[in-house]
Scaffold this motif. Structure first.
Motif, PDB file in Angstrom:
ATOM      1  N   TYR A 125      29.645 -36.409  68.989  1.00 56.12           N
ATOM      2  CA  TYR A 125      29.260 -37.551  69.828  1.00 56.12           C
ATOM      3  C   TYR A 125      30.501 -38.153  70.464  1.00 56.12           C
ATOM      4  CZ  TYR A 125      30.853 -40.925  66.240  1.00 56.12           C
ATOM      5  OH  TYR A 125      31.608 -41.665  65.361  1.00 56.12           O
ATOM      6  N   ASN A 126      30.282 -38.850  71.553  1.00 56.18           N
ATOM      7  CA  ASN A 126      31.355 -39.575  72.214  1.00 56.18           C
ATOM      8  C   ASN A 126      31.385 -41.005  71.695  1.00 56.18           C
ATOM      9  OD1 ASN A 126      32.782 -37.863  74.063  1.00 56.18           O
ATOM     10  ND2 ASN A 126      30.912 -37.739  75.284  1.00 56.18           N
ATOM     11  N   ARG A 127      32.507 -41.385  71.144  1.00 51.60           N
ATOM     12  CA  ARG A 127      32.645 -42.749  70.648  1.00 51.60           C
ATOM     13  C   ARG A 127      32.600 -43.750  71.806  1.00 51.60           C
ATOM     14  NH1 ARG A 127      37.037 -44.236  68.713  1.00 51.60           N
ATOM     15  NH2 ARG A 127      38.526 -42.539  69.011  1.00 51.60           N
ATOM     16  N   ARG A 128      32.550 -45.016  71.475  1.00 50.52           N
ATOM     17  CA  ARG A 128      32.435 -46.083  72.476  1.00 50.52           C
ATOM     18  C   ARG A 128      33.400 -45.876  73.650  1.00 50.52           C
ATOM     19  NH1 ARG A 128      30.940 -51.708  70.479  1.00 50.52           N
ATOM     20  NH2 ARG A 128      29.631 -51.320  68.660  1.00 50.52           N
ATOM     21  N   GLY A 129      32.843 -45.847  74.856  1.00 46.92           N
ATOM     22  CA  GLY A 129      33.664 -45.769  76.053  1.00 46.92           C
ATOM     23  C   GLY A 129      34.148 -44.393  76.423  1.00 46.92           C
ATOM     24  N   PHE A 130      33.854 -43.390  75.615  1.00 50.16           N
ATOM     25  CA  PHE A 130      34.203 -42.012  75.950  1.00 50.16           C
ATOM     26  C   PHE A 130      33.007 -41.341  76.621  1.00 50.16           C
ATOM     27  CE2 PHE A 130      37.426 -42.845  72.770  1.00 50.16           C
ATOM     28  CZ  PHE A 130      38.527 -42.126  73.211  1.00 50.16           C
ATOM     29  N   GLY A 131      33.280 -40.471  77.597  1.00 49.57           N
ATOM     30  CA  GLY A 131      32.200 -39.785  78.288  1.00 49.57           C
ATOM     31  C   GLY A 131      31.222 -40.783  78.874  1.00 49.57           C
ATOM     32  N   GLU A 132      29.935 -40.566  78.596  1.00 49.18           N
ATOM     33  CA  GLU A 132      28.896 -41.467  79.092  1.00 49.18           C
ATOM     34  C   GLU A 132      28.470 -42.492  78.045  1.00 49.18           C
ATOM     35  OE1 GLU A 132      27.951 -41.548  82.266  1.00 49.18           O
ATOM     36  OE2 GLU A 132      29.476 -39.989  82.561  1.00 49.18           O
ATOM     37  N   SER A 133      29.150 -42.558  76.915  1.00 43.14           N
ATOM     38  CA  SER A 133      28.856 -43.604  75.934  1.00 43.14           C
ATOM     39  C   SER A 133      29.372 -44.938  76.463  1.00 43.14           C
ATOM     40  CB  SER A 133      29.497 -43.293  74.578  1.00 43.14           C
ATOM     41  OG  SER A 133      28.896 -42.183  73.975  1.00 43.14           O
ATOM     42  N   PHE A 172      21.408 -42.298  71.867  1.00 46.25           N
ATOM     43  CA  PHE A 172      20.709 -43.278  71.057  1.00 46.25           C
ATOM     44  C   PHE A 172      21.270 -44.646  71.412  1.00 46.25           C
ATOM     45  CE2 PHE A 172      24.420 -42.832  68.321  1.00 46.25           C
ATOM     46  CZ  PHE A 172      24.589 -44.101  67.781  1.00 46.25           C
ATOM     47  N   THR A 173      20.475 -45.666  71.158  1.00 48.81           N
ATOM     48  CA  THR A 173      20.863 -47.025  71.533  1.00 48.81           C
ATOM     49  C   THR A 173      20.734 -47.932  70.324  1.00 48.81           C
ATOM     50  OG1 THR A 173      20.054 -46.662  73.787  1.00 48.81           O
ATOM     51  CG2 THR A 173      20.386 -48.954  73.096  1.00 48.81           C
ATOM     52  N   HIS A 174      21.726 -48.785  70.145  1.00 51.00           N
ATOM     53  CA  HIS A 174      21.577 -49.880  69.184  1.00 51.00           C
ATOM     54  C   HIS A 174      22.335 -51.078  69.720  1.00 51.00           C
ATOM     55  CE1 HIS A 174      25.501 -50.141  66.969  1.00 51.00           C
ATOM     56  NE2 HIS A 174      25.625 -48.909  67.386  1.00 51.00           N
ATOM     57  N   ASN A 175      21.697 -52.228  69.600  1.00 54.02           N
ATOM     58  CA  ASN A 175      22.205 -53.457  70.216  1.00 54.02           C
ATOM     59  C   ASN A 175      22.463 -53.203  71.703  1.00 54.02           C
ATOM     60  OD1 ASN A 175      22.015 -54.709  67.708  1.00 54.02           O
ATOM     61  ND2 ASN A 175      24.110 -54.183  67.151  1.00 54.02           N
ATOM     62  N   ASP A 176      23.686 -53.446  72.171  1.00 53.17           N
ATOM     63  CA  ASP A 176      23.978 -53.273  73.598  1.00 53.17           C
ATOM     64  C   ASP A 176      24.658 -51.943  73.889  1.00 53.17           C
ATOM     65  OD1 ASP A 176      26.328 -53.830  72.257  1.00 53.17           O
ATOM     66  OD2 ASP A 176      27.213 -54.936  73.924  1.00 53.17           O
ATOM     67  N   LEU A 177      24.633 -51.048  72.913  1.00 49.08           N
ATOM     68  CA  LEU A 177      25.429 -49.825  73.012  1.00 49.08           C
ATOM     69  C   LEU A 177      24.536 -48.603  73.199  1.00 49.08           C
ATOM     70  CD1 LEU A 177      28.490 -49.020  72.661  1.00 49.08           C
ATOM     71  CD2 LEU A 177      27.877 -48.362  70.343  1.00 49.08           C
ATOM     72  N   GLN A 178      24.929 -47.737  74.116  1.00 45.32           N
ATOM     73  CA  GLN A 178      24.279 -46.437  74.261  1.00 45.32           C
ATOM     74  C   GLN A 178      25.313 -45.360  73.990  1.00 45.32           C
ATOM     75  OE1 GLN A 178      21.189 -45.424  77.317  1.00 45.32           O
ATOM     76  NE2 GLN A 178      22.800 -44.116  78.117  1.00 45.32           N
ATOM     77  N   VAL A 179      24.991 -44.441  73.080  1.00 46.40           N
ATOM     78  CA  VAL A 179      25.932 -43.408  72.642  1.00 46.40           C
ATOM     79  C   VAL A 179      25.329 -42.041  72.923  1.00 46.40           C
ATOM     80  CG1 VAL A 179      27.111 -42.396  70.647  1.00 46.40           C
ATOM     81  CG2 VAL A 179      26.935 -44.882  70.872  1.00 46.40           C
ATOM     82  N   GLU A 180      26.136 -41.152  73.519  1.00 47.18           N
ATOM     83  CA  GLU A 180      25.654 -39.791  73.761  1.00 47.18           C
ATOM     84  C   GLU A 180      26.145 -38.861  72.658  1.00 47.18           C
ATOM     85  OE1 GLU A 180      26.946 -38.166  77.465  1.00 47.18           O
ATOM     86  OE2 GLU A 180      29.073 -38.398  77.035  1.00 47.18           O
TER      87      GLU A 180
END
Length: 271
Positions: free
Chosen positions: A53-61, A4-12
């Motif tokens: 989910y992977n928090r910011r900067g973890f995995g492909e987030s 999912f995406t919000h603002n400039d962030l994509q989270v897996e």
């Protein structure tokens, strides 16, 4: 995994099973994969819709363009619930993820049906806070002198004891190093975080505080944090997980799953 995406962030994120929603918030150093043994055991014992989910900067987030802070991480968690079509869910937070979970429960209590805190990182609000600060300083020195692999090993030994690797899938070490190589660092604001009594009073939902039965053999930090949670939230139930240090849900996933399913079964979201 979905995103999912919000603002400039994509989270897996990833979903398992069907039933009442339970969102798992991982701690520092390790990503969402660290939940797998617990997820497998929980789904054996009950119908649950479990989201990791992977928090910011973890995995492909993505790490985002703004500095990582606890408040931003809690906002990410709220957006995850919304993007998954959830008005309310059970929230399980481990270590650093426990603090994120507390902040969401204070800021958006209507979204949190129950709050499960697995040795939350309240390390700057406890009597032995000075020893954690000294460890953090030493961690930085090791990272500068010897690199991320040595510093990660030092950190995990400090919180989980010298045998922490026996609880882990060997493949996880490469994933830990890959996340570390991204340069992502959990928010340093944990050293200043101090919730006011008025904000803490917003947490009126059921709370389960989990402590590793052997954590005291490694450090006093988590026993002291466990006691603090019970002071903050008088409705807290406690559970001491046998044979576990801070790597709770990997050291003893079977008993941990049984305890969580029992607690969650008594806290239906329809209440």
């Amino acid at each position: 995994m979905a995103t999912f995406t919000h603002n400039d962030l994509q989270v897996e994120y990833e979903e398992f099973g069907e039933g009442e929603p339970v969102v798992l918030v991982h701690g520092g150093i390790v990503g969402a994969y660290y939940w797998k043994p617990l997820v497998d055991e929980m789904l054996k014992g009950a119908k649950r819709r479990i989201i990791t989910y992977n928090r910011r900067g973890f995995g492909e987030s993505s790490p985002g363009t703004e500095p990582v802070t606890l408040v931003r991480e809690a906002e990410d968690l709220g957006h995850l619930l919304s993007s998954s079509g959830l008005r309310r869910a059970h929230i399980v937070g481990h270590s650093y993820g426990g603090v994120i979970s507390i902040i969401l429960a204070m800021d958006r209590p209507e979204m949190v049906g129950s709050l499960i805190l697995m040795e939350p990182a309240l390390v700057c609000l406890i009597p032995s806070a000075g020893t954690f600060a000294a460890m953090a300083q030493q961690l930085g020195e090791i990272a500068a002198a010897e690199g991320p692999e040595a510093s990660i090993d030092f950190f995990l030994r400090s919180v989980s004891g010298p045998d922490y690797r026996k609880y882990q899938d060997p493949a996880w070490w490469d994933r830990i190093l890959a996340d570390a190589s991204s340069g992502r660092i959990d928010g340093g604001d944990i050293f200043e975080w101090s919730p006011s009594p008025d904000r803490l009073k917003r947490i009126t939902m059921p709370v389960l505080a989990v402590l590793g039965g052997d954590s005291h053999t490694v450090t006093p930090w988590f026993d002291e944090g466990h006691a603090l949670v019970q002071t903050w939230f008088p409705q807290t139930e406690e559970y001491v997980l046998p044979g576990a240090t801070h790597a709770l849900h990997n050291a003893n996933p079977g008993d941990m799953a049984t305890a969580l399913n029992d607690f969650l079964g008594r806290q239906p979201l329809s209440k």
